[in-house]
Write a protein that holds these residues in place. Structure first.
Motif, short mmCIF file in Angstrom:
data_model
loop_
_atom_site.label_atom_id
_atom_site.label_comp_id
_atom_site.label_asym_id
_atom_site.label_seq_id
_atom_site.Cartn_x
_atom_site.Cartn_y
_atom_site.Cartn_z
N ALA A 30 0.83 -1.21 0.00
CA ALA A 30 0.00 0.00 0.00
C ALA A 30 0.86 1.26 0.00
O ALA A 30 0.51 2.26 -0.66
N SER A 31 1.98 1.24 0.71
CA SER A 31 2.86 2.41 0.75
C SER A 31 3.49 2.67 -0.62
O SER A 31 3.53 3.82 -1.09
N LEU A 32 3.96 1.61 -1.25
CA LEU A 32 4.53 1.75 -2.60
C LEU A 32 3.48 2.23 -3.59
O LEU A 32 3.74 3.11 -4.43
N PHE A 33 2.27 1.67 -3.50
CA PHE A 33 1.18 2.08 -4.38
C PHE A 33 0.85 3.56 -4.19
O PHE A 33 0.67 4.31 -5.16
N THR A 34 0.77 4.00 -2.93
CA THR A 34 0.43 5.40 -2.64
C THR A 34 1.51 6.34 -3.13
O THR A 34 1.21 7.43 -3.65
N MET A 35 2.77 5.95 -2.96
CA MET A 35 3.86 6.79 -3.45
C MET A 35 3.78 6.98 -4.96
O MET A 35 3.92 8.10 -5.47
N VAL A 36 3.51 5.90 -5.69
CA VAL A 36 3.39 5.99 -7.16
C VAL A 36 2.16 6.83 -7.53
O VAL A 36 2.23 7.70 -8.42
N LEU A 37 1.04 6.60 -6.84
CA LEU A 37 -0.20 7.32 -7.14
C LEU A 37 -0.05 8.82 -6.93
O LEU A 37 -0.44 9.63 -7.79
N VAL A 96 9.28 10.43 0.52
CA VAL A 96 10.25 9.75 1.39
C VAL A 96 10.24 10.38 2.78
O VAL A 96 10.25 9.68 3.80
N ASP A 97 10.19 11.72 2.82
CA ASP A 97 10.13 12.41 4.12
C ASP A 97 8.87 12.02 4.89
O ASP A 97 8.89 11.90 6.12
N SER A 98 7.77 11.84 4.17
CA SER A 98 6.51 11.45 4.82
C SER A 98 6.65 10.09 5.51
O SER A 98 6.20 9.90 6.64
N MET A 99 7.28 9.15 4.81
CA MET A 99 7.48 7.83 5.40
C MET A 99 8.38 7.90 6.63
O MET A 99 8.09 7.32 7.68
N LEU A 100 9.48 8.67 6.51
CA LEU A 100 10.40 8.78 7.64
C LEU A 100 9.76 9.49 8.83
O LEU A 100 9.93 9.07 9.98
N ASP A 101 9.00 10.55 8.55
CA ASP A 101 8.31 11.26 9.63
C ASP A 101 7.27 10.37 10.30
O ASP A 101 7.03 10.47 11.50
N GLY A 102 6.63 9.51 9.49
CA GLY A 102 5.66 8.58 10.05
C GLY A 102 6.30 7.64 11.05
O GLY A 102 5.74 7.34 12.11
N PHE A 103 7.51 7.16 10.72
CA PHE A 103 8.25 6.31 11.65
C PHE A 103 8.58 7.08 12.93
O PHE A 103 8.45 6.55 14.04
#
Length: 490
Positions: free
Chosen positions: A316-323, A336-343
């Motif tokens: 789902a994360s890969l799909f959302t990034m592409v979308l 990428v920053d969104s994913m890191l901030d989420g962590f």
């Protein structure tokens, strides 16, 4: 302890040092009274009781758990407390379940952060706001979404709370009540659906412990669903509260009064912590599609990979990034920053859950679970077995916060006991799963409680204290129900 002393203790570190020092010295002394090689007996429950006391005084779950861990290690071996702490820390970090939880929580945080920054959560909330015009409708919708997101309690706790916060604020619903609505449709619902992470895990566990022949674990799980009393009762209670039939009481009443006066977020509570300063605005329809598509992919991918939320979140994360990159909503760097901030946002909940697993390790060394079961064994009969199993295991899960890990220890004891008494195995499993759901629901440092609080914008203690009267109400009805079922099916 006099309540007037508590604020002074909070503002005076010296008193806290003396307070903890005296308690820890007491645990070290108790260790000298323990004969080598013998059971710790009642002493095994003292660290869990200390956690509850410290949690009530400080309202801080992480600090409370570590107080219990240190106390337990002192009870085990005061001279080896440093090496003991190092050993259980290393064991927890290397545990496959913990690694799964860390990755799932982090990736779910990153996914929701992308949905927030891309404007999808805002669009979904605005669309709901046009359709829902009452406070009751908002609460019922929150419960309805919780039931629909049945595949995993983590997904429920984070996704539903994120999508409903703006709407509940609009109708002056406290964040504590939002957390309660979300959490009550997390674990209690997940145990009732055979297509969930809970069902897959426990079905495998039942096969490993001889409750059923290999390959028949899921069949037994499905047969047990009608007997999962706490799940059904908790679901009824939350819908009664959402519909306004069951009113607010206890700490929840005070929280709702504060919200009606205009303060939905409690003191000390906060948002998930995501940076929405560069929030993208899209049309409501596009925003809705951008919200629902990743959720659909998440659920479909999790089911495809045999109910594995980690792989589902990855897809789902890969799909959302592409979308989002294709629509130019966010640059690759922003994604990428969104994913890191989420962590980063999920670090505190992850720390609480990891501390809970460390506590479970200490409790296992102390033998708390076998002690509680052995204490109740003289009172066991075929008729009372389901009710006492529910009560005992609910207490253990509540004390440890480990709704899954505890049953690795307890099932090898409970299953042979039920087989020896010729008690209905579906009823016994129903009691066990009910206990697990109650512990996850009621414990202030369990994973679903912490995540529901984090997603809703209140602290785990604020959520736990407002929720526990409703959880206890459900537990009492479930206990009575298991007594009746035990006599009926004996």
């Amino acid at each position: 302890m006099n309540k007037a002393v508590i604020p002074d203790m909070v503002s005076n570190p010296t008193r806290w040092v003396l307070f903890y020092g005296m308690i820890m010295a007491g645990f070290a002394y108790l260790s000298t009274l323990q004969p080598e090689g013998e059971s710790y007996g009642f002493f095994s429950m003292l660290p869990a009781l200390l956690i509850l006391v410290v949690a009530v005084l400080t309202k801080k779950p992480l600090e409370s758990i570590f107080a219990g861990i240190i106390a337990g290690l002192l009870l085990l071996n005061p001279a080896g407390i440093v090496t003991g702490l190092g050993d259980i820390s290393l064991a927890v970090v290397m545990d496959e379940t913990i690694a799964w939880i860390v990755l799932v929580c982090g990736m779910m945080g990153g996914l929701i952060n992308m949905l927030e920054r891309g404007g999808s959560v805002l669009s979904f909330g605005e669309l709901l706001a046009k359709r829902i015009q009452t406070k009751r409708g908002t609460m019922l919708t929150t419960c309805g979404l919780g039931v629909m997101v049945f595949i995993d309690d983590y997904l429920n706790s984070l996704a539903v709370s994120a999508s409903m916060k703006n709407l509940t604020d609009r109708y002056k619903i406290s964040r504590e009540k939002l957390a309660f609505l979300v959490d009550s449709t997390a674990a209690p619902v997940c145990i009732l659906v055979p297509v969930s992470t809970w069902a897959v895990y426990f079905a495998a566990l039942l096969e490993e412990n001889g409750a059923v022949a290999e390959g028949k674990g899921m069949s037994l799980y499905i047969e047990s669903i009608p007997f999962m009393a706490y799940g059904w009762i908790a679901l009824v209670v939350v819908f009664l509260v959402a519909a306004g039939i069951l009113g607010d009481f206890g700490p929840m009443k005070a929280a709702e009064k504060r919200a009606q006066e205009g303060q939905c977020i409690p003191d000390g509570g906060q948002q998930m912590g995501f940076d929405t300063s560069n929030l993208r605005k899209t049309s409501p329809v596009v925003g809705l599609i951008n919200f629902l598509l990743p959720m659909a992919v998440l659920i479909a991918a999790s089911v495809y990979y045999e109910i594995d939320l980690l792989l589902g979140a990855l897809v789902a994360s890969l799909f959302t990034m592409v979308l989002y990159f294709w629509q130019r909503l966010l640059s690759f760097s922003d994604l990428v920053d969104s994913m890191l901030d989420g962590f980063k946002v999920m670090l505190h909940p992850i720390a609480v859950v990891c501390a809970g697993f460390m506590l479970k390790d200490v409790n296992d060394q102390l033998g708390m679970t076998p002690y509680i079961i052995d204490t109740l064994t003289p009172y066991l009969s075929k008729e009372m077995l389901p009710a006492l199993v529910f009560a005992a295991m609910a207490a253990v899960v509540f004390a440890t916060g480990s709704s899954w890990g505890v049953f690795v220890v307890s099932l090898p004891i409970v299953i042979p006991m039920a087989l020896a008494m010729d008690m209905s195995m579906p009823l016994t499993v129903g009691a066990l799963l009910s206990a697990s759901a109650f512990g996850s629901h009621a414990c202030f440092f369990s994973d679903s409680t912490v995540l529901s609080a984090q997603g809703s914008g209140c602290t785990p203690m604020q959520h736990g204290l407002t929720q526990i009267p409703y959880a206890l109400l459900g537990a009492v009805f479930a206990f009575v129900g298991f007594i009746m079922l035990g006599f009926w099916m004996a």
